[in-house]
Design a protein around this motif. Sequence first.
Motif, short mmCIF file in Angstrom:
data_model
loop_
_atom_site.label_atom_id
_atom_site.label_comp_id
_atom_site.label_asym_id
_atom_site.label_seq_id
_atom_site.Cartn_x
_atom_site.Cartn_y
_atom_site.Cartn_z
N GLU A 1 -10.38 -20.46 -22.19
CA GLU A 1 -8.71 -19.79 -21.10
C GLU A 1 -9.76 -18.77 -20.06
O GLU A 1 -9.47 -18.03 -19.37
N VAL A 2 -10.97 -18.22 -20.60
CA VAL A 2 -11.57 -17.03 -19.64
C VAL A 2 -12.59 -17.88 -18.70
O VAL A 2 -11.97 -16.68 -17.71
N PHE A 3 -12.95 -19.05 -19.06
CA PHE A 3 -13.15 -19.87 -17.96
C PHE A 3 -12.19 -19.96 -17.00
O PHE A 3 -12.11 -19.98 -16.17
N LEU A 4 -10.92 -20.81 -17.15
CA LEU A 4 -9.99 -21.24 -16.59
C LEU A 4 -9.71 -20.14 -15.53
O LEU A 4 -9.18 -20.09 -14.74
N THR A 5 -8.58 -18.89 -16.03
CA THR A 5 -9.18 -17.34 -15.50
C THR A 5 -10.50 -16.99 -14.36
O THR A 5 -9.58 -16.32 -13.32
N ALA A 6 -11.44 -17.20 -15.17
CA ALA A 6 -12.29 -16.94 -14.08
C ALA A 6 -12.12 -17.40 -13.24
O ALA A 6 -11.88 -17.26 -11.58
N TRP A 7 -11.45 -19.10 -12.43
CA TRP A 7 -11.62 -19.56 -11.86
C TRP A 7 -10.06 -18.88 -11.02
O TRP A 7 -10.14 -19.39 -9.47
N ARG A 8 -9.49 -19.19 -11.65
CA ARG A 8 -8.14 -18.68 -10.37
C ARG A 8 -8.19 -17.74 -10.24
O ARG A 8 -7.87 -16.94 -9.22
N ARG A 9 -8.95 -16.52 -10.98
CA ARG A 9 -8.85 -15.20 -10.23
C ARG A 9 -10.02 -14.26 -9.70
O ARG A 9 -10.31 -13.42 -9.82
N ILE A 10 -11.09 -16.08 -9.51
CA ILE A 10 -11.99 -15.57 -8.40
C ILE A 10 -11.88 -14.22 -7.14
O ILE A 10 -12.66 -13.19 -7.14
N GLY A 11 -10.57 -14.44 -6.91
CA GLY A 11 -10.65 -13.22 -5.93
C GLY A 11 -9.99 -11.68 -6.16
O GLY A 11 -10.47 -10.74 -5.31
N GLN A 12 -10.02 -12.11 -7.42
CA GLN A 12 -9.84 -10.47 -7.40
C GLN A 12 -11.95 -9.55 -7.87
O GLN A 12 -11.43 -8.66 -8.30
N LEU A 13 -12.46 -10.59 -8.21
CA LEU A 13 -13.88 -10.08 -8.58
C LEU A 13 -13.86 -8.97 -6.94
O LEU A 13 -14.26 -9.74 -6.23
N GLN A 14 -14.38 -7.68 -7.84
CA GLN A 14 -14.92 -6.89 -6.40
C GLN A 14 -16.37 -7.26 -5.64
O GLN A 14 -16.59 -7.21 -4.70
N ASP A 15 -17.38 -7.21 -6.65
CA ASP A 15 -17.96 -7.68 -6.49
C ASP A 15 -19.09 -8.79 -7.47
O ASP A 15 -18.84 -8.67 -8.73
N ASP A 16 -19.57 -9.89 -6.44
CA ASP A 16 -19.72 -11.03 -6.61
C ASP A 16 -20.94 -10.95 -7.51
O ASP A 16 -20.86 -12.16 -8.68
N ALA A 17 -21.96 -10.04 -8.14
CA ALA A 17 -23.49 -9.69 -8.45
C ALA A 17 -22.58 -9.77 -9.77
O ALA A 17 -23.37 -9.82 -10.86
N ALA A 18 -21.34 -8.88 -9.98
CA ALA A 18 -20.81 -8.58 -11.59
C ALA A 18 -19.99 -9.48 -11.76
O ALA A 18 -19.35 -8.94 -13.43
N PHE A 19 -20.11 -10.73 -12.20
CA PHE A 19 -19.62 -12.18 -12.41
C PHE A 19 -19.95 -11.94 -13.64
O PHE A 19 -18.94 -12.36 -14.58
N ALA A 20 -20.61 -11.80 -14.13
CA ALA A 20 -21.11 -11.89 -15.60
C ALA A 20 -20.93 -10.19 -16.60
O ALA A 20 -19.72 -11.06 -17.71
N GLY A 21 -20.54 -9.22 -16.44
CA GLY A 21 -20.01 -8.47 -16.72
C GLY A 21 -18.17 -8.79 -16.61
O GLY A 21 -17.75 -8.56 -17.87
N TRP A 22 -17.66 -9.24 -15.54
CA TRP A 22 -16.78 -9.88 -15.87
C TRP A 22 -15.93 -10.79 -17.00
O TRP A 22 -15.22 -10.65 -17.08
N LEU A 23 -17.01 -11.47 -16.67
CA LEU A 23 -16.93 -12.74 -17.66
C LEU A 23 -16.70 -11.72 -19.17
O LEU A 23 -15.98 -12.48 -20.17
N TYR A 24 -18.03 -11.16 -19.13
CA TYR A 24 -17.79 -10.69 -21.16
C TYR A 24 -16.96 -9.95 -21.53
O TYR A 24 -16.26 -9.46 -21.91
N ARG A 25 -16.60 -8.78 -20.40
CA ARG A 25 -15.16 -7.98 -20.06
C ARG A 25 -13.46 -9.11 -20.68
O ARG A 25 -13.13 -8.86 -21.79
N MET A 26 -13.87 -10.25 -20.15
CA MET A 26 -12.62 -10.95 -20.57
C MET A 26 -12.80 -11.36 -21.61
O MET A 26 -11.81 -11.75 -22.68
N THR A 27 -13.73 -12.41 -21.82
CA THR A 27 -14.38 -12.38 -23.35
C THR A 27 -14.00 -11.55 -24.11
O THR A 27 -12.84 -11.75 -25.28
N THR A 28 -14.38 -10.55 -24.11
CA THR A 28 -14.28 -9.06 -25.25
C THR A 28 -12.82 -8.88 -25.39
O THR A 28 -11.71 -9.09 -26.03
N ASN A 29 -12.01 -8.93 -24.67
CA ASN A 29 -10.00 -8.28 -24.65
C ASN A 29 -10.37 -9.36 -25.04
O ASN A 29 -8.97 -8.93 -25.72
#
Length: 186
Positions: free
Chosen positions: A58-86
Amino acid sequence: MPEAALTITPDDATLAARVRDGDIRAFEQLVLRYEGQMFRLASRMLDDRAEAQDIVQEVFLTAWRRIGQLQDDAAFAGWLYRMTTNRCLNLLRSRQRPADIDPDATESPRTETRPEHAVQVNSQLEALTVALRELTPEQRACWLLREVHGRGYEEIGEIVGANATAVRGRIARARAQLAEVMKPWR
């Protein structure tokens, strides 16, 4: 010099930017890079490998669909950790009762092949798994992100939606509780 020696692995920011442009291969590289880490986090938080696999998908599917919402491309790993944890925290909060632990489902480091040592290590891991289940979901998330995944307090705060002071408090309470439970193993 051989061609393989010239191959440079792109960083997260480069890959995330390519994904934003629709590059499926770049996304596959990010999945390969982070899938194991997200699965280990989810499986330790949930004590359920099947649910952890579902969460990671689910997290990777969401990441694919919402990559446009990621403000800082370098923060991708933190974004994944946040989605997985939540997602794990939401699932833990929605459970009626804790899941039974399957000791065979947890990964166990094999440092020696002596049976008595293996029994002791497995017993310690089982005790730790049970102790982790006794922590609040927020404490468990903070402790795992810090102690297992090596994330900093500020980053953990961003992931779980708390300030660094609250994160430090959760980790301190988790460490104290775990230390108490694990006393017999020292």
